[in-house]
Structure formats: structure tokens, C-alpha cells
Design a protein around this motif. Structure first.
Motif, PDB file in Angstrom:
ATOM      1  N   TRP A   1       0.834  -1.375  -0.005  1.00  4.35           N
ATOM      2  CA  TRP A   1       0.147   0.028   0.178  1.00  4.35           C
ATOM      3  C   TRP A   1       0.827   1.375   0.021  1.00  4.35           C
ATOM      4  O   TRP A   1       0.394   2.334   0.328  1.00  4.35           O
ATOM      5  N   GLY A   2       2.139   1.222  -0.074  1.00  6.41           N
ATOM      6  CA  GLY A   2       2.758   2.510  -0.361  1.00  6.41           C
ATOM      7  C   GLY A   2       3.269   3.155   0.962  1.00  6.41           C
ATOM      8  O   GLY A   2       3.598   4.173   0.899  1.00  6.41           O
ATOM      9  N   LEU A   3       3.265   2.259   2.054  1.00  3.96           N
ATOM     10  CA  LEU A   3       3.464   3.092   3.444  1.00  3.96           C
ATOM     11  C   LEU A   3       4.996   3.614   3.413  1.00  3.96           C
ATOM     12  O   LEU A   3       5.344   4.709   4.094  1.00  3.96           O
ATOM     13  N   TYR A   4       5.863   2.789   2.822  1.00  5.69           N
ATOM     14  CA  TYR A   4       7.195   3.425   2.674  1.00  5.69           C
ATOM     15  C   TYR A   4       7.716   4.340   1.401  1.00  5.69           C
ATOM     16  O   TYR A   4       8.812   4.622   1.421  1.00  5.69           O
ATOM     17  N   GLU A   5       6.701   4.553   0.742  1.00  8.18           N
ATOM     18  CA  GLU A   5       7.175   5.601  -0.195  1.00  8.18           C
ATOM     19  C   GLU A   5       7.865   7.000  -0.226  1.00  8.18           C
ATOM     20  O   GLU A   5       8.793   7.172  -0.453  1.00  8.18           O
ATOM     21  N   PRO A   6       7.502   7.579   1.349  1.00 12.63           N
ATOM     22  CA  PRO A   6       7.935   8.575   1.665  1.00 12.63           C
ATOM     23  C   PRO A   6       9.537   8.286   1.930  1.00 12.63           C
ATOM     24  O   PRO A   6      10.487   9.272   1.632  1.00 12.63           O
ATOM     25  N   LEU A   7       9.634   7.152   2.628  1.00 13.90           N
ATOM     26  CA  LEU A   7      11.100   6.517   2.928  1.00 13.90           C
ATOM     27  C   LEU A   7      11.862   6.593   1.560  1.00 13.90           C
ATOM     28  O   LEU A   7      13.151   7.093   1.435  1.00 13.90           O
ATOM     29  N   LYS A   8      11.456   5.959   0.547  1.00 13.21           N
ATOM     30  CA  LYS A   8      12.062   5.840  -0.840  1.00 13.21           C
ATOM     31  C   LYS A   8      12.620   7.183  -1.217  1.00 13.21           C
ATOM     32  O   LYS A   8      13.521   7.351  -1.827  1.00 13.21           O
ATOM     33  N   ARG A   9      11.377   8.265  -1.350  1.00 11.80           N
ATOM     34  CA  ARG A   9      11.978   9.312  -1.665  1.00 11.80           C
ATOM     35  C   ARG A   9      12.925  10.219  -0.806  1.00 11.80           C
ATOM     36  O   ARG A   9      13.882  10.877  -1.483  1.00 11.80           O
ATOM     37  N   LEU A  10      13.006   9.814   0.604  1.00  7.92           N
ATOM     38  CA  LEU A  10      14.150  10.388   1.424  1.00  7.92           C
ATOM     39  C   LEU A  10      15.352   9.910   0.906  1.00  7.92           C
ATOM     40  O   LEU A  10      16.278  10.671   0.859  1.00  7.92           O
ATOM     41  N   MET A  11      15.425   8.520   0.674  1.00  9.41           N
ATOM     42  CA  MET A  11      16.745   7.930   0.042  1.00  9.41           C
ATOM     43  C   MET A  11      17.208   8.457  -1.045  1.00  9.41           C
ATOM     44  O   MET A  11      18.384   8.720  -1.355  1.00  9.41           O
ATOM     45  N   ASP A  12      16.213   8.799  -1.994  1.00  5.97           N
ATOM     46  CA  ASP A  12      16.432   9.548  -3.511  1.00  5.97           C
ATOM     47  C   ASP A  12      17.256  10.880  -3.029  1.00  5.97           C
ATOM     48  O   ASP A  12      18.027  11.156  -3.729  1.00  5.97           O
ATOM     49  N   HIS A  13      16.489  11.562  -2.031  1.00  7.23           N
ATOM     50  CA  HIS A  13      16.949  13.008  -1.683  1.00  7.23           C
ATOM     51  C   HIS A  13      18.517  12.869  -1.097  1.00  7.23           C
ATOM     52  O   HIS A  13      19.215  13.825  -1.349  1.00  7.23           O
ATOM     53  N   LEU A  14      18.630  12.094  -0.067  1.00  9.24           N
ATOM     54  CA  LEU A  14      19.840  11.824   0.506  1.00  9.24           C
ATOM     55  C   LEU A  14      20.926  11.321  -0.520  1.00  9.24           C
ATOM     56  O   LEU A  14      22.010  11.914  -0.409  1.00  9.24           O
ATOM     57  N   TYR A  15      20.612  10.661  -1.650  1.00  9.41           N
ATOM     58  CA  TYR A  15      21.503  10.524  -2.626  1.00  9.41           C
ATOM     59  C   TYR A  15      21.915  11.628  -3.557  1.00  9.41           C
ATOM     60  O   TYR A  15      22.984  11.941  -3.657  1.00  9.41           O
ATOM     61  N   ASP A  16      20.945  12.346  -3.895  1.00 12.19           N
ATOM     62  CA  ASP A  16      21.193  13.656  -4.485  1.00 12.19           C
ATOM     63  C   ASP A  16      21.971  14.572  -3.831  1.00 12.19           C
ATOM     64  O   ASP A  16      22.723  15.093  -4.411  1.00 12.19           O
ATOM     65  N   GLU A  17      21.819  14.578  -2.517  1.00 13.06           N
ATOM     66  CA  GLU A  17      22.667  15.404  -1.550  1.00 13.06           C
ATOM     67  C   GLU A  17      24.145  14.906  -1.109  1.00 13.06           C
ATOM     68  O   GLU A  17      24.785  15.598  -0.609  1.00 13.06           O
ATOM     69  N   GLY A  18      24.404  13.830  -1.943  1.00 16.57           N
ATOM     70  CA  GLY A  18      25.733  13.056  -1.555  1.00 16.57           C
ATOM     71  C   GLY A  18      25.875  12.473  -0.242  1.00 16.57           C
ATOM     72  O   GLY A  18      27.099  11.906  -0.072  1.00 16.57           O
ATOM     73  N   PHE A  19      24.862  12.126   0.521  1.00 13.65           N
ATOM     74  CA  PHE A  19      24.954  11.304   1.715  1.00 13.65           C
ATOM     75  C   PHE A  19      24.960   9.977   1.505  1.00 13.65           C
ATOM     76  O   PHE A  19      25.400   9.151   2.460  1.00 13.65           O
ATOM     77  N   THR A  20      24.520   9.274   0.381  1.00  9.34           N
ATOM     78  CA  THR A  20      24.536   7.814   0.085  1.00  9.34           C
ATOM     79  C   THR A  20      25.082   7.590  -1.111  1.00  9.34           C
ATOM     80  O   THR A  20      25.412   8.399  -2.257  1.00  9.34           O
ATOM     81  N   ARG A  21      25.653   6.344  -1.412  1.00  9.84           N
ATOM     82  CA  ARG A  21      26.181   5.867  -2.682  1.00  9.84           C
ATOM     83  C   ARG A  21      24.962   5.064  -3.404  1.00  9.84           C
ATOM     84  O   ARG A  21      24.152   4.462  -2.786  1.00  9.84           O
ATOM     85  N   PRO A  22      25.079   4.740  -4.713  1.00  6.37           N
ATOM     86  CA  PRO A  22      24.382   3.929  -5.281  1.00  6.37           C
ATOM     87  C   PRO A  22      24.238   2.381  -4.689  1.00  6.37           C
ATOM     88  O   PRO A  22      22.941   1.614  -4.909  1.00  6.37           O
ATOM     89  N   GLU A  23      25.064   2.017  -4.085  1.00  2.24           N
ATOM     90  CA  GLU A  23      25.182   0.652  -3.342  1.00  2.24           C
ATOM     91  C   GLU A  23      23.863   0.603  -2.293  1.00  2.24           C
ATOM     92  O   GLU A  23      23.159  -0.572  -1.916  1.00  2.24           O
ATOM     93  N   VAL A  24      23.400   1.731  -1.863  1.00  2.00           N
ATOM     94  CA  VAL A  24      22.356   1.639  -0.905  1.00  2.00           C
ATOM     95  C   VAL A  24      21.018   1.179  -1.587  1.00  2.00           C
ATOM     96  O   VAL A  24      20.234   0.438  -1.091  1.00  2.00           O
ATOM     97  N   PHE A  25      20.984   1.311  -2.938  1.00  2.00           N
ATOM     98  CA  PHE A  25      19.603   1.089  -3.724  1.00  2.00           C
ATOM     99  C   PHE A  25      19.777  -0.592  -4.068  1.00  2.00           C
ATOM    100  O   PHE A  25      18.906  -1.271  -4.389  1.00  2.00           O
ATOM    101  N   ASP A  26      20.983  -0.576  -4.329  1.00  2.00           N
ATOM    102  CA  ASP A  26      21.263  -2.195  -4.876  1.00  2.00           C
ATOM    103  C   ASP A  26      21.130  -3.199  -3.632  1.00  2.00           C
ATOM    104  O   ASP A  26      20.821  -4.321  -4.022  1.00  2.00           O
TER     105      ASP A  26
END
Length: 194
Positions: free
Chosen positions: A135-160
């Protein structure tokens, strides 16, 4: 395979989440897996363990003494391990599990998710990590992870290191295929920031 399921213990959630947990438990038992859980008998934790046993699955509960004292332990579990605290509990659950399945849940579930996710990104384990989110409960979390990546706080490995699924069948297919790549070691990454 020993599959650890992280899920809710709240008594205030919609019944659809309990139904999902029961479906997961039944499928886990039907497929001949062992359930490793937080050892609780209420809410989604109780639903997943009861359904797993009803379908012929073995259940291992890991619960801190403080929750046993609150009378929420799954006394029907095939094996109930009582720990001194929450940190020891998570360590035992991790050690006893071959894969992790995360259902909708609150801050406790998120804490468990992030600890296993971080360890996988850092190469501390290569166990599958799958989120089941119909039901998409974690959609905001996924968007946050995308934002953290865009801001340089995480690497692509986070998504893998994680698989996001929406059906019980897809979740088990990912768990059983061990389809996620083995993460590089910290030395190979060159730094320790997940």
C-alpha cells in the motif's frame, strides 16, 4: 531457509496489515521455511507466527526480558530465546537468519530495517533484504533515500542492497532467489559512510 520478518506490534493499525502478516506467515510455512521473529504474540508479530505454525512452519522467537515481563511473548514458539536487551535481541535475530523480510511497521521496524540495510551496504553480510509494501507506506522513505543520494549522503550501493516488492509472491521470489548482489567490503568502498 531461516527468514527473519520485521513487522508491527501496534494494536492500533488497520486489519489489512494483520491480514498481510498472516498471509506472509502462511506462505513461509507452506514453503518449508523457518520464521525468525521478535518473539511477540500481538499484532502483526502474532499474526505472522500463528499463521506460520498453522501452515507447518517452525518458529523461533527472540524477545528481551522486559517484553516477557509485559506478557507479550509468543509462548507457543518452537524456540523462544530471551535476551537481556533490544540490542542483544537484534544480534541474535541477525545471526539466526539467512534473509530478511520487512513488512509495514513503526519506528522499531524502521530501526531493524536500517540496521540490516546499513550492514549489507557495508559488506558485513550478503543476506537478501526485501521490503513488502503493498500500500505504499514506505514511499516517503524511498523518496527520502533518493534525496539523500542527490545530496551526496549515500552511494548507489544503498539502492542495490534492498528489494522493494508489493506482493507476497514477489517478496518470496526475491528472498529465495538471493538475487541481490554481494556488497563490496568497506575497504573496497574506500570509506565507511553508507
Amino acid at each position: 531457509m531461516n527468514i527473519c520478518v520485521f513487522c508491527a506490534s501496534s494494536l492500533r493499525i488497520d486489519g489489512k496489515y494483520l491480514d498481510l502478516a498472516a498471509r506472509v506467515g502462511a506462505e513461509l510455512g507452506r514453503r518449508g521455511h523457518t520464521l525468525v521473529s521478535g518473539g511477540g504474540s500481538i499484532s502483526c508479530m502474532g499474526a505472522v507466527t500463528s499463521a506460520a505454525r498453522a501452515a507447518g512452519g517452525r518458529t523461533v522467537g527472540v524477545i528481551p526480558q522486559v517484553l516477557v515481563d509485559m506478557e507479550v511473548a509468543d509462548e507457543e514458539s518452537h524456540e523462544l530465546i530471551v535476551t537481556g536487551d533490544m540490542r542483544e535481541r537484534k544480534g541474535v535475530m541477525d545471526a539466526r537468519s539467512d534473509a530478511f523480510l520487512v513488512l509495514p511497521g513503526g519506528i522499531g521496524t524502521l530501526e531493524e530495517l536500517f540496521e540490516i540495510w546499513t550492514a549489507r551496504v557495508l559488506g558485513m553480510h550478503d543476506k537478501p533484504l526485501v521490503v513488502l509494501d503493498p500500500w505504499g507506506l514506505y514511499e516517503p522513505l524511498k523518496r527520502l533515500m533518493d534525496h539523500l543520494y542527490d545530496e551526496g549522503f549515500t552511494r548507489p550501493e544503498v539502492f542495490d542492497a534492498i528489494s522493494w516488492t508489493t506482493t507476497v509472491e514477489e517478496a518470496f521470489a526475491r528472498l529465495e532467489a538471493r538475487s541481490q548482489p554481494v556488497r563490496p567490503s568497506v575497504a573496497e568502498l574506500g570509506e565507511a559512510t553508507p
